[in-house]
Design a protein around this motif. Structure first.
Motif, PDB file in Angstrom:
ATOM      1  N   LYS A 234      -5.134  38.310  58.382  1.00 35.31           N
ATOM      2  CA  LYS A 234      -4.651  39.656  58.016  1.00 35.31           C
ATOM      3  C   LYS A 234      -3.979  40.303  59.189  1.00 35.31           C
ATOM      4  CE  LYS A 234      -5.615  43.999  55.405  1.00 35.31           C
ATOM      5  NZ  LYS A 234      -6.587  44.732  54.608  1.00 35.31           N
ATOM      6  N   GLY A 235      -2.935  40.993  58.980  1.00 38.16           N
ATOM      7  CA  GLY A 235      -2.077  41.666  60.330  1.00 38.16           C
ATOM      8  C   GLY A 235      -2.848  42.845  60.898  1.00 38.16           C
ATOM      9  N   ASN A 236      -4.093  43.051  60.683  1.00 37.12           N
ATOM     10  CA  ASN A 236      -4.685  44.086  61.271  1.00 37.12           C
ATOM     11  C   ASN A 236      -5.926  43.639  62.178  1.00 37.12           C
ATOM     12  OD1 ASN A 236      -6.217  43.689  59.068  1.00 37.12           O
ATOM     13  ND2 ASN A 236      -7.072  45.868  59.038  1.00 37.12           N
ATOM     14  N   ILE A 237      -5.758  42.133  62.268  1.00 34.27           N
ATOM     15  CA  ILE A 237      -7.086  41.432  62.717  1.00 34.27           C
ATOM     16  C   ILE A 237      -6.460  40.750  64.110  1.00 34.27           C
ATOM     17  CG2 ILE A 237      -8.776  39.726  62.676  1.00 34.27           C
ATOM     18  CD1 ILE A 237      -8.704  40.340  59.723  1.00 34.27           C
ATOM     19  N   ASP A 238      -7.059  40.934  65.282  1.00 37.42           N
ATOM     20  CA  ASP A 238      -6.550  40.439  66.413  1.00 37.42           C
ATOM     21  C   ASP A 238      -6.468  38.841  66.493  1.00 37.42           C
ATOM     22  OD1 ASP A 238      -5.983  42.849  67.348  1.00 37.42           O
ATOM     23  OD2 ASP A 238      -7.627  42.729  68.879  1.00 37.42           O
ATOM     24  N   VAL A 239      -5.403  38.238  66.793  1.00 29.92           N
ATOM     25  CA  VAL A 239      -5.345  36.767  66.985  1.00 29.92           C
ATOM     26  C   VAL A 239      -4.380  36.664  68.089  1.00 29.92           C
ATOM     27  CG1 VAL A 239      -4.205  34.641  66.044  1.00 29.92           C
ATOM     28  CG2 VAL A 239      -4.994  36.384  64.608  1.00 29.92           C
ATOM     29  N   ALA A 240      -4.978  36.150  69.359  1.00 32.47           N
ATOM     30  CA  ALA A 240      -4.374  35.946  70.490  1.00 32.47           C
ATOM     31  C   ALA A 240      -3.345  35.315  70.708  1.00 32.47           C
ATOM     32  CB  ALA A 240      -5.368  35.228  71.401  1.00 32.47           C
ATOM     33  N   GLY A 241      -2.181  35.759  71.231  1.00 35.72           N
ATOM     34  CA  GLY A 241      -1.028  35.134  71.285  1.00 35.72           C
ATOM     35  C   GLY A 241       0.124  35.573  70.181  1.00 35.72           C
ATOM     36  N   LEU A 242      -0.710  36.483  69.374  1.00 35.34           N
ATOM     37  CA  LEU A 242       0.262  36.925  68.364  1.00 35.34           C
ATOM     38  C   LEU A 242       0.004  38.570  68.369  1.00 35.34           C
ATOM     39  CD1 LEU A 242      -0.112  34.594  65.118  1.00 35.34           C
ATOM     40  CD2 LEU A 242       1.689  34.613  66.701  1.00 35.34           C
TER      41      LEU A 242
ATOM     42  N   HIS B 122      -0.406  43.636  71.929  1.00 35.48           N
ATOM     43  CA  HIS B 122      -0.589  42.131  71.965  1.00 35.48           C
ATOM     44  C   HIS B 122      -2.148  42.132  72.460  1.00 35.48           C
ATOM     45  CE1 HIS B 122       3.328  40.833  71.511  1.00 35.48           C
ATOM     46  NE2 HIS B 122       3.718  42.019  71.805  1.00 35.48           N
ATOM     47  N   PRO B 123      -3.089  41.762  71.633  1.00 32.19           N
ATOM     48  CA  PRO B 123      -4.418  41.451  72.123  1.00 32.19           C
ATOM     49  C   PRO B 123      -4.762  40.150  73.108  1.00 32.19           C
ATOM     50  CG  PRO B 123      -4.108  40.522  69.900  1.00 32.19           C
ATOM     51  CD  PRO B 123      -2.698  41.188  70.423  1.00 32.19           C
ATOM     52  N   GLU B 124      -5.562  40.274  74.016  1.00 29.48           N
ATOM     53  CA  GLU B 124      -5.849  39.362  75.031  1.00 29.48           C
ATOM     54  C   GLU B 124      -6.646  38.200  74.244  1.00 29.48           C
ATOM     55  OE1 GLU B 124      -7.106  41.127  78.491  1.00 29.48           O
ATOM     56  OE2 GLU B 124      -5.309  42.319  79.209  1.00 29.48           O
ATOM     57  N   ALA B 125      -7.497  38.400  73.651  1.00 25.82           N
ATOM     58  CA  ALA B 125      -8.362  37.712  73.047  1.00 25.82           C
ATOM     59  C   ALA B 125      -8.534  37.865  71.280  1.00 25.82           C
ATOM     60  CB  ALA B 125      -9.793  37.757  73.469  1.00 25.82           C
ATOM     61  N   ASP B 126      -9.132  36.667  70.903  1.00 21.10           N
ATOM     62  CA  ASP B 126      -9.209  36.735  69.410  1.00 21.10           C
ATOM     63  C   ASP B 126     -10.173  37.817  69.190  1.00 21.10           C
ATOM     64  OD1 ASP B 126      -7.427  34.563  68.657  1.00 21.10           O
ATOM     65  OD2 ASP B 126      -8.999  33.079  69.186  1.00 21.10           O
TER      66      ASP B 126
ATOM     67  N   PRO C 230     -13.624  38.659  67.534  1.00 17.23           N
ATOM     68  CA  PRO C 230     -14.601  37.636  67.399  1.00 17.23           C
ATOM     69  C   PRO C 230     -14.899  36.941  66.120  1.00 17.23           C
ATOM     70  CG  PRO C 230     -15.403  39.770  68.126  1.00 17.23           C
ATOM     71  CD  PRO C 230     -14.143  39.843  67.714  1.00 17.23           C
ATOM     72  N   VAL C 231     -14.390  37.510  65.172  1.00 18.99           N
ATOM     73  CA  VAL C 231     -14.432  36.706  63.648  1.00 18.99           C
ATOM     74  C   VAL C 231     -13.381  35.564  63.591  1.00 18.99           C
ATOM     75  CG1 VAL C 231     -12.800  38.071  62.467  1.00 18.99           C
ATOM     76  CG2 VAL C 231     -14.358  37.047  61.219  1.00 18.99           C
ATOM     77  N   VAL C 232     -12.206  35.651  64.390  1.00 17.83           N
ATOM     78  CA  VAL C 232     -11.247  34.663  64.525  1.00 17.83           C
ATOM     79  C   VAL C 232     -11.683  33.703  65.395  1.00 17.83           C
ATOM     80  CG1 VAL C 232      -8.957  34.096  65.272  1.00 17.83           C
ATOM     81  CG2 VAL C 232      -9.342  36.209  63.879  1.00 17.83           C
ATOM     82  N   ALA C 233     -12.611  34.046  66.611  1.00 18.80           N
ATOM     83  CA  ALA C 233     -12.836  33.188  67.414  1.00 18.80           C
ATOM     84  C   ALA C 233     -14.089  32.408  67.061  1.00 18.80           C
ATOM     85  CB  ALA C 233     -13.335  33.969  68.872  1.00 18.80           C
TER      86      ALA C 233
ATOM     87  N   PRO D 187     -18.754  41.247  62.361  1.00 21.73           N
ATOM     88  CA  PRO D 187     -18.238  42.136  63.216  1.00 21.73           C
ATOM     89  C   PRO D 187     -16.757  42.562  62.987  1.00 21.73           C
ATOM     90  CG  PRO D 187     -18.236  40.008  64.459  1.00 21.73           C
ATOM     91  CD  PRO D 187     -18.887  39.589  62.889  1.00 21.73           C
ATOM     92  N   THR D 188     -16.420  43.951  63.136  1.00 18.51           N
ATOM     93  CA  THR D 188     -15.144  44.587  63.078  1.00 18.51           C
ATOM     94  C   THR D 188     -14.526  44.520  64.184  1.00 18.51           C
ATOM     95  OG1 THR D 188     -16.197  46.622  62.652  1.00 18.51           O
ATOM     96  CG2 THR D 188     -15.799  45.584  60.706  1.00 18.51           C
ATOM     97  N   THR D 189     -15.075  44.174  65.477  1.00 20.80           N
ATOM     98  CA  THR D 189     -14.311  44.453  66.646  1.00 20.80           C
ATOM     99  C   THR D 189     -13.124  43.628  66.568  1.00 20.80           C
ATOM    100  OG1 THR D 189     -16.592  44.521  67.848  1.00 20.80           O
ATOM    101  CG2 THR D 189     -14.782  43.894  69.146  1.00 20.80           C
ATOM    102  N   GLY D 190     -11.960  44.221  67.119  1.00 16.81           N
ATOM    103  CA  GLY D 190     -10.643  43.431  67.107  1.00 16.81           C
ATOM    104  C   GLY D 190      -9.840  43.707  65.778  1.00 16.81           C
ATOM    105  N   VAL D 191     -10.363  44.518  65.107  1.00 16.09           N
ATOM    106  CA  VAL D 191      -9.582  45.035  63.771  1.00 16.09           C
ATOM    107  C   VAL D 191      -9.467  46.428  63.582  1.00 16.09           C
ATOM    108  CG1 VAL D 191     -10.080  45.223  61.222  1.00 16.09           C
ATOM    109  CG2 VAL D 191     -11.328  43.303  62.542  1.00 16.09           C
ATOM    110  N   VAL D 192      -8.104  46.769  63.384  1.00 17.30           N
ATOM    111  CA  VAL D 192      -7.550  48.070  63.208  1.00 17.30           C
ATOM    112  C   VAL D 192      -8.333  48.843  62.443  1.00 17.30           C
ATOM    113  CG1 VAL D 192      -5.423  49.396  63.020  1.00 17.30           C
ATOM    114  CG2 VAL D 192      -5.098  47.291  64.341  1.00 17.30           C
ATOM    115  N   PRO D 193      -8.911  49.796  62.615  1.00 16.66           N
ATOM    116  CA  PRO D 193      -9.728  50.581  61.566  1.00 16.66           C
ATOM    117  C   PRO D 193      -8.970  51.406  60.663  1.00 16.66           C
ATOM    118  CG  PRO D 193      -9.887  51.863  63.408  1.00 16.66           C
ATOM    119  CD  PRO D 193      -9.128  50.433  63.856  1.00 16.66           C
ATOM    120  N   ALA D 194      -9.692  51.088  59.263  1.00 17.84           N
ATOM    121  CA  ALA D 194      -8.899  52.045  58.110  1.00 17.84           C
ATOM    122  C   ALA D 194      -9.906  53.138  58.165  1.00 17.84           C
ATOM    123  CB  ALA D 194      -8.831  51.460  56.747  1.00 17.84           C
TER     124      ALA D 194
END
Length: 551
Positions: free
Chosen positions: A60-68, A80-84, A86-89, A179-186
């Motif tokens: 989902k577009g509110n979750i950090d994916v490195a490179g996007l 532009h996040p530097e890292a995924d 944690p859930v993506v990683a 974990p919700t780290t790296g997720v834009v909160p609602a």
């Protein structure tokens, strides 16, 4: 061709074939993903354990994916996040490959899937209807067979309503389990990262790699007394107004649980529905302003070209909620939660329709706030009460998916999945040709919720022929003596999916029992003998893929 590489190429072909650009915010370049696929296959070949190798994922577009860029559905908000996240990683570390980020109701505010400057995400089965939000693109990418798994978020039902509308599984874990780290909160105190899949086992497997040890101490769960699963259901009148046919579909799900051995009793749904109304009508919506309100105010002052007007209105109105209302609502919510847990008592789960109905795009355009509020009737209270939930398909109504959800106390995620499995009867299917992994017709299986069980061969009683069809496919014929083993994949799929596959099966293909090398037999694709005239006998190649590689 390597397994992962072929699946990646099939996924990009599926993206092109479906013609649904609104699913995606950013899709990674195919060459980049193919290089990652080759690396995954090389690691597997060297013996590295990668349990999710070859699984394709959308985020989902509110979750950090490195490179996007992370946009949360708003181009001017992008960073532009530097890292995924944690859930993506964690999924990537297990061998999964991320294809891209998906569209959503802006800032994860909505249950409709239409509140986005990237376009309204249409339903996978009926483009005139909504996909459900806010995790709209993720759900549709799974339902259309483009990816195996997709990440969403769920504050008010965003990981469950889209699952129901698109005929897939949505797991909403206990708050804090993922974990919700790296997720834009609602609403940061309520948000959960969720997972979509076509089958319950696939979703459970992904969740196992996404999860962390519990982030808080809870009183021990009451010891469960021996006996069948105990499921609570509301009285019919407490469900309120449902779309035509939905009450009957829900009652059929209750009947299926009873037929599977569960014990069912009624409960008072009032505390659940009263709390659901508080999520947007009360003070808790102020947390959405805390998350992105300053940005929305600044953007609105500059003209707000990227802002969805409905989302912006919800967030800006939340700015002026008085603090005393939050204290009053918190006190009322605590009382409602006490009542709700007392109603659940010794029940293992509460069974509800995931939503009360499935609106069209036109319905939502005519009444954006009213249509959205109705959709959250059964889902809004779950995170307010700190409960776990799983949404699963449960048949169809008027040709469209119908879904139910099971809700239970925090950290009963495994228990809910076991009960949900009673609603998901499965069968097996043997395939030898164009439905094999990576082959042109494989998306038909994926769209039905099928998953690969294992690869084997037939018993030595078959011959395989190359048929002059489009796309090319083989014909498997039982001959008895003079046969040979043929490479076979055995897939598991929902029982009703097999019937849907059979109704669309073109001649000369037929469905019959296929004998496997271990002596068992399962339903599988066979061919009418009359179609073999002038068809090349390719049995000596050992299977369809070997024949294609030789060609």
């Amino acid at each position: 061709m390597s397994t992962t590489l072929s699946r990646v190429r099939a996924a990009y072909a599926r993206v092109e074939a479906t013609g649904r650009p609104e699913i995606w915010i950013d899709l990674r370049p195919q060459s980049e993903v193919e290089a990652e696929a080759r690396a995954i296959d090389a690691r597997v070949a060297l013996g590295e354990p990668l349990p999710l190798a070859g699984r394709l994922v959308a985020a989902k577009g509110n979750i950090d994916v490195a490179g996007l860029p992370t946009t949360a559905g708003c181009p001017s908000y992008a960073y532009h996040p530097e890292a995924d996240a944690p859930v993506v990683a964690r999924l990537r570390a297990a061998g999964a490959i991320v294809l891209g980020t998906t569209n959503l109701d802006q800032f994860a505010t909505g249950l409709v899937g239409t509140r986005s400057p990237y376009g309204a995400v249409r339903n996978a089965h009926d483009p005139s209807r909504i996909s459900g939000g806010s995790s709209s693109g993720s759900a549709v990418a799974v339902a259309l067979g483009i990816v195996d798994l997709a990440l969403g978020t769920d504050t008010a039902g965003s990981g469950r309503v889209p699952a129901a509308f698109n005929g897939i599984v949505g797991l909403k874990p206990t708050r804090g389990l993922v974990p919700t780290t790296g997720v834009v909160p609602a609403c940061a105190s309520l948000d959960c990262v969720t997972v979509f899949a076509r089958t319950l086992p696939e979703a459970e497997q992904a969740l196992a790699y996404m999860a962390s040890p519990p982030d808080r101490d809870l009183p021990p769960l009451p010891q469960r007394a021996p006996g069948p699963w105990r499921v609570a259901v509301p009285a019919r009148e407490q469900l309120g107004e449902l779309d035509e046919g939905w009450a009957e579909a829900y009652e059929a799900a209750v009947a299926q649980l009873i037929a599977s051995g569960a014990s069912v009793r009624t409960l008072d749904l009032t505390p659940f529905t009263e709390a659901a109304a508080m999520l947007y009508q009360g003070a808790f919506v102020a947390e959405r302003y805390t998350a992105v309100g300053a940005f929305v105010d600044k953007e609105a002052a500059a003209g707000g070209a990227d802002l969805d007007p409905t989302v912006a209105g919800i967030i800006t109105r939340a700015r002026d909620i008085p603090a005393h209302q939050l204290y009053a609502d918190t006190e009322r919510l605590a009382a409602l939660r006490t009542r709700a847990l007392a109603e659940l008592a010794d029940a293992d789960a509460l069974l509800l329709p995931t939503a009360p109905g499935h609106p069209t795009l036109a319905d939502v355009a005519a009444d954006p706030l009213g249509a959205n509020a109705r959709l959250g009737r059964f889902t809004n209270s779950t995170n307010l009460f700190d409960l776990a939930a799983v949404a699963v398909p449960s048949g169809e109504v008027n040709g469209l998916p119908f879904g139910v959800m099971l809700i239970g106390p925090a950290f009963t995620d495994d228990r809910l999945a076991r009960i949900a499995a009673l609603l998901q009867p499965e069968t097996r299917l043997a395939v030898v040709g164009a439905h094999l992994t990576g082959q042109p017709l494989n998306p038909q299986l994926l769209a039905l919720g099928a998953r690969l069980d294992h690869t084997t061969t037939t018993a030595s009683v078959y011959r395989l022929h190359a048929l002059p069809t489009d796309p090319p496919k083989p014909g498997l014929v039982h001959v008895g003596e003079g046969g040979a083993p043929v490479e076979t994949e055995v897939w598991r799929l929902p029982a009703d999916g097999l019937g849907r596959l059979l109704t669309a099966l073109p001649r000369p293909m037929t469905l019959g029992r296929v004998e496997l090398a271990d002596g068992t037999s399962v339903p599988g694709f066979l061919c009418e003998p009359t179609a073999l005239t002038n068809a090349e006998d390719i049995t000596a190649y050992g299977g369809w893929r070997s024949y294609l590689n030789a060609e």
